[in-house]
Design an enzyme around this catalytic site. Structure first.
Site, PDB file in Angstrom:
ATOM      1  N   CYS A   2      31.528  38.593  26.280  1.00 15.79           N
ATOM      2  CA  CYS A   2      32.532  39.791  26.425  1.00 15.79           C
ATOM      3  C   CYS A   2      32.094  40.707  25.104  1.00 15.79           C
ATOM      4  O   CYS A   2      33.099  41.698  24.962  1.00 15.79           O
ATOM      5  CB  CYS A   2      34.076  39.385  26.333  1.00 15.79           C
ATOM      6  SG  CYS A   2      34.463  38.227  25.000  1.00 15.79           S
ATOM      7  N   CYS A  33      51.740  51.903  35.865  1.00 14.81           N
ATOM      8  CA  CYS A  33      50.509  51.871  35.169  1.00 14.81           C
ATOM      9  C   CYS A  33      49.421  51.516  36.351  1.00 14.81           C
ATOM     10  O   CYS A  33      49.722  50.864  37.294  1.00 14.81           O
ATOM     11  CB  CYS A  33      50.519  50.618  34.191  1.00 14.81           C
ATOM     12  SG  CYS A  33      48.900  49.897  34.163  1.00 14.81           S
TER      13      CYS A  33
END
Ligand code: SAH
Length: 567
Positions: A419, A163
């Protein structure tokens, strides 16, 4: 035009989920993995009245903003959404997203935003930034164990041990685990039947310490030949903690409650700034340590601490911001809903020798108002005060009861770490309507290659800057100021009121006794050719077909627009 037809699209815009937006025959199409500037061929997957979704089939002419994905499974994997967009463009997109929300939802003027918005803090190296990876383990068609990621919105495992966001060492850990499983015929968990042993592998790295943790999440209490596995894993540099976590439930929740130590110690250590943290398999810890330091550095700068301040850190998690600020404040109070996180916060304070941080378990919207009320009761005539209040809420933002108490406590500064810029904009609107002023806004990219963006905002309490004494005499005659003139000039200088949808709705409801939907007002404004906001959430709005108001409502809306001198 129908489903499965092919369309050629020029991608002109980007939606909130990172999807490319293009038009064909008056229809708007949303295409995952298409980048602004691309000319593409796409197959229609879903068709509505005036918009649809399509799948990217061929890139006819790639955009200059397109980058080749680092990860071979970038399109299938649900982890990244915009890996194929040049990083500079990603940063622009995120900065714009925050700004648009502040303008549209927060109602902040563009000129003010020009003055207060600082450039987004991006990463120098936007890959391999995650310190935590949780790989599901499964079995492929040939019966081999595989590790990878779930495809977007499914539980189908896309095999991938490389990844681009995780540490390189993860691949080595997974290769050891998969090789071991194959050699000793250790089975992978099967969600359908509830059988099989290995469910997930959790890997955590201390970026500053180089320490590595591996936690094997298993559907059982024993791993056969486990010494061979741990022996192989300990060969990896930095290996500090190997544990197993027992999860025998048929659930989507990754971790079970019980941890058993297999080798080394149960936790690893890492630092954010000067503060040391002990991280166990179950504890929460920010996943991008480099940008966390940037984010908290900003929060600390905005808090403007001199050592004398009382600070509240609401939604404090494991106390990361609290401990960061405690170094420069007189006293910090942290509030968090999860008891284990508060246990970690207290332990972290202790291992760092920090004695001026106190933590409370509970909902911020209950703990702070309670504190405020009790303070008033035991100190009649005076009010609880804080110099600085920091909030870092989850996506849904702050509860209004909390905002109200914050306003009543009149802190000099509020630092809002967010966020989700949509709920941020909503909450800032409230705070700015109740005595606060927007001073600084700075987005920070904590999650490159994804559409998420964090923002740090500084608000300060509006106080008069100072006083001057001016002697004025009103009335007729030399040296005097005629009252009529003042009224006339005041009228001429009166700023034009910003007409909001809410004002139009209230006017209509008061005058005509019925409610009108925002979409109707928008429809009438559009039909009159009036300027519309460049809606960043147009994607959301377009999910619902455009509404058509009745004649009666159209007339009422026009009347309201006339009343407010919009037309
Ligand atoms: N400031 C922390 C964590 C921020 S994430 C850090 O930087 O690490 C938001 C935190 O708010 C989570 O820990 C979540 O458990 C907590 N939370 C959610 N709802 C809450 C509420 N109503 N009151 C207090 N804390 C809450």
């Amino acid at each position: 035009m129908k489903k499965n037809d092919f369309v050629t699209l020029t991608i002109e815009d980007i939606g909130v989920g990172g999807e490319g937006i293009g038009k064909a025959e008056g229809m708007t199409f949303f295409v995952k993995d298409a980048v602004v500037g691309d000319v593409i061929e796409a197959r229609i997957t879903k068709l509505k009245k005036n918009y649809g979704y399509a799948r990217l089939m061929k890139i006819i002419k790639p955009s200059e903003k397109r980058k080749e994905a680092k990860c071979p499974v970038a399109r299938q994997c649900g982890g990244c959404q915009i890996q194929e967009m040049d990083y500079k463009e990603q940063l622009k997109f995120k900065g714009r997203k925050v700004r648009n929300n502040l303008e549209r939802i927060g109602g902040f003027e563009s000129t003010l935003l020009d003055a207060v918005m600082e450039p987004i803090c991006g990463m120098e190296e936007p890959f391999h930034y995650r310190n935590k990876a949780q790989y599901p383990i499964g079995t492929d068609r040939d019966g081999n164990p595989v590790a990878g990621f779930y495809a977007g919105r499914t539980h189908q495992i896309i095999p991938n041990t490389v990844c681009a966001l995780g540490k390189e060492i993860n691949t080595e850990v997974l290769n050891i685990v998969l090789g071991f499983m194959k050699e000793f015929h250790v089975t992978a968990y099967d969600e359908g039947t509830g059988t099989g042993l290995f469910r997930h592998v959790l890997i955590r790295s201390g970026f500053k310490t180089g320490e590595i943790m591996v936690c094997l999440i298993v559907n059982g209490t024993q791993i056969p030949h486990v010494e061979t596995l741990t022996e192989r894993l300990t060969k990896l540099p930095g290996m500090t903690s190997i544990t197993m976590n027992i999860n025998c439930e048929n659930t989507n929740v990754i971790m079970g409650k019980e941890i058993r130590l297999l080798w080394g110690q149960e936790y690893i250590t890492d630092y954010i700034g000067e503060i040391k943290y002990q991280i166990s398999p179950l504890s929460f810890y920010q996943v991008n340590p480099v940008q966390t330091e940037v984010l908290y550095g900003l929060a600390c700068e905005y808090a403007g601490l001199t050592g004398q301040e009382t600070v509240w850190d609401l939604y404090c998690g494991i106390g990361t911001i609290s401990l960061f600020l405690a170094q420069k404040a007189k006293q910090v109070y942290g509030v968090e809903i999860i008891p284990q996180a508060i246990e970690d916060a207290r332990k972290n304070a202790e291992i760092n020798g920090i004695t001026n941080a106190e933590f409370y378990v509970g909902k911020a919207e209950e703990v702070l108002p309670d504190y405020y009320r009790k303070y008033e009761e035991s100190n009649p005539g005076s009010r609880a005060h804080a110099d600085v209040i920091v909030v870092d809420p989850p996506r849904k933002g702050c509860d209004e009861t909390l905002l109200e108490t914050m306003v009543n406590m009149e802190p000099d500064r509020i630092v809002y770490v967010s966020c989700d810029s949509a709920t941020l904009a909503r909450d800032l609107k409230y705070l700015c309507e109740n005595g606060y002023e927007l001073k600084k806004v700075r987005p920070a990219d904590m999650f490159p290659m994804t559409v998420h963006v964090e923002t740090v905002v500084l608000l300060s309490h509006k106080k008069p800057d100072g006083h001057i004494n001016v002697k004025v005499e009103f009335g007729e005659g030399e040296g005097k100021v005629p009252l009529d003139n003042i009224a006339k000039r005041a009228e001429a200088y009166k700023p034009k009121e910003r007409v909001t949808y809410k004002m139009i709705k209230e006017y209509i409801e008061a005058k005509y006794g019925f409610k009108v939907h925002t979409a109707y007002i928008a429809e009438v404004k559009r039909s009159l050719g009036l300027p519309m906001y460049d809606a960043p959430n147009a994607v959301e709005e377009l999910k619902h077909p455009r509404k058509h108001p009745t004649v009666e409502k159209v007339e009422a809306i026009k009347d309201a627009l006339k009343h407010f001198e919009v037309i």
